[in-house]
Design an enzyme around this catalytic site. Structure first.
Site, PDB file in Angstrom:
ATOM      1  N   GLU A 126      10.303   0.858 131.339  1.00 40.71           N
ATOM      2  CA  GLU A 126      11.180   1.728 132.148  1.00 40.71           C
ATOM      3  C   GLU A 126      10.705   3.160 131.926  1.00 40.71           C
ATOM      4  O   GLU A 126      10.507   3.573 130.782  1.00 40.71           O
ATOM      5  CB  GLU A 126      12.631   1.503 131.677  1.00 40.71           C
ATOM      6  CG  GLU A 126      13.580   2.679 131.773  1.00 40.71           C
ATOM      7  CD  GLU A 126      13.961   3.022 133.212  1.00 40.71           C
ATOM      8  OE1 GLU A 126      14.391   2.122 133.948  1.00 40.71           O
ATOM      9  OE2 GLU A 126      13.806   4.211 133.584  1.00 40.71           O
ATOM     10  N   SER A 154       9.055   3.133 125.627  1.00 47.08           N
ATOM     11  CA  SER A 154       8.147   2.512 126.602  1.00 47.08           C
ATOM     12  C   SER A 154       6.877   3.347 126.736  1.00 47.08           C
ATOM     13  O   SER A 154       5.768   2.807 126.843  1.00 47.08           O
ATOM     14  CB  SER A 154       8.831   2.386 127.971  1.00 47.08           C
ATOM     15  OG  SER A 154       9.867   1.429 127.960  1.00 47.08           O
ATOM     16  N   SER A 204      12.030   6.041 132.010  1.00 46.94           N
ATOM     17  CA  SER A 204      12.829   7.032 131.271  1.00 46.94           C
ATOM     18  C   SER A 204      12.873   6.729 129.770  1.00 46.94           C
ATOM     19  O   SER A 204      13.496   7.458 129.006  1.00 46.94           O
ATOM     20  CB  SER A 204      14.256   7.082 131.812  1.00 46.94           C
ATOM     21  OG  SER A 204      14.955   5.900 131.480  1.00 46.94           O
ATOM     22  N   SER A 205      12.213   5.669 129.344  1.00 45.07           N
ATOM     23  CA  SER A 205      12.283   5.219 127.950  1.00 45.07           C
ATOM     24  C   SER A 205      11.126   5.766 127.116  1.00 45.07           C
ATOM     25  O   SER A 205       9.964   5.410 127.332  1.00 45.07           O
ATOM     26  CB  SER A 205      12.265   3.687 127.934  1.00 45.07           C
ATOM     27  OG  SER A 205      11.724   3.180 126.733  1.00 45.07           O
ATOM     28  N   PRO A 206      11.423   6.649 126.141  1.00 44.92           N
ATOM     29  CA  PRO A 206      10.354   7.209 125.314  1.00 44.92           C
ATOM     30  C   PRO A 206       9.591   6.129 124.536  1.00 44.92           C
ATOM     31  O   PRO A 206       8.383   6.253 124.324  1.00 44.92           O
ATOM     32  CB  PRO A 206      11.104   8.139 124.352  1.00 44.92           C
ATOM     33  CG  PRO A 206      12.384   8.479 125.052  1.00 44.92           C
ATOM     34  CD  PRO A 206      12.742   7.242 125.822  1.00 44.92           C
TER      35      PRO A 206
END
Lengths: 208, 208
Positions: free
Chosen positions: A11, A17, A13-15
């Site tokens: 995703e 990730s 917006s996921s740091p």
């Protein structure tokens, strides 16, 4: 024998990730594992789990630790300092649609570039112009790609991807799933997931 | 020069605290780091954060993954298979009071033995008789220790410990805090916390 593969659900917006997206290519290559890059949206899944927002937003102490942890890991991995966007969390719909629309050869490059734009350069990838610039920097005909990413067909494909993730048991990002259905949640499990995939499941803990 | 030290906050119902408790001794010893073992209770802190229970209970998918993950890690670390207690979550008040009451020389041994009783042998450490047996197995005068653990003074000391944890910013378990105030959450950060402590803070990522 078929090359072992690993599904990589991420995703934008996921740091965490981001930390996996910039590391998974070389690690999987070295282990002889094929990675299937699977952009999806965590929002609908969080909503179904009963989260009002990300746990990192709902629990400020956890969010503060997350940013500190991500920065420590960036130093540990030799990555640039992590920029904490002031527009966080952000709408990642367009970036996810573009990543999904691109073909398998182009998806990893766009994914890594978009993540770097956000978390290493602090650019707002919810902004169409920023996505255009990321695409242009990779040599894509950016307007053509964005138009194609926003067709009804591609929008439906992203919804289907979210359903696929939900059906696979994904509840966070990044998530790694091996051929034998073993699910690993979190950037901290990237190495273990790759080792499990490379061993064809032979490293699996027996079911507890 | 003072020996670098690491505060280790743990909760007896936390499987990841177990994985750290059985590993931290040798790792810290090898790094020349002194560990201060700090039993506390996560319940009051979760309540303040607005959790109705543990996230592993509130979000079943996350809980299922947690048990699978803990078992995989146990295999990875060479530990016995993890027993998933059917009485989970459990009341860890007595175990925490006993651990707090014991002196610095006895606390690590009791802590590791109680965690193993729970997560390697499946024994219910909320049961006073089980705690008695763990103490007896370590050569303690168990009734004397339990009586002392349940004095008003020791009960108040445990409440003070929870307040201390809260004031230090603890929001989960295990948590590691170094001399320079750097907080590391989770068993996955044990090695990084020890390295940071051993380097006297010199490995710290700069503040982001």
């Amino acid at each position: 024998m078929r090359r072992p593969s690993l599904d990589f659900y991420y995703e934008f917006s996921s740091p965490y990730s981001y930390l996996s997206a910039v590391r998974i290519g070389p690690l999987a290559e070295a282990a002889g594992v094929h990675v299937t890059w699977k952009p999806f949206l965590l929002g609908p899944i969080f909503a179904e789990l009963g989260y009002s927002s990300s746990p990192f937003v709902d629990v400020p102490l956890k969010g503060e630790h997350m940013w500190r942890d991500v920065q420590r890991l960036a130093v540990h991995y030799g990555l640039p300092d992590v920029v904490r966007p002031d527009f966080f969390p952000l709408n990642t719909l367009l970036a996810a649609r573009v990543a999904l629309h691109l073909n398998d050869a182009s998806r990893p490059g766009f994914t890594v570039a978009a993540f770097k734009a956000l978390f290493a350069k602090g650019r707002d990838i919810s902004d169409r112009e920023v996505v255009r610039q990321v695409l242009a920097g990779l040599g894509h005909y950016c307007d053509h790609v964005i138009d194609a990413a926003e067709t009804a067909e591609n929008k439906a494909a992203l919804k289907a991807r979210v359903e696929e993730a939900r059906a696979a048991g994904v509840f966070g990002a990044p998530t790694f799933i091996t051929d034998d259905g073993e699910l690993f949640w979190g950037n901290d499990r990237l190495e273990m997931a790759i080792a499990h995939a490379a061993a064809g499941g032979a490293t699996a803990a027996k079911a507890s």
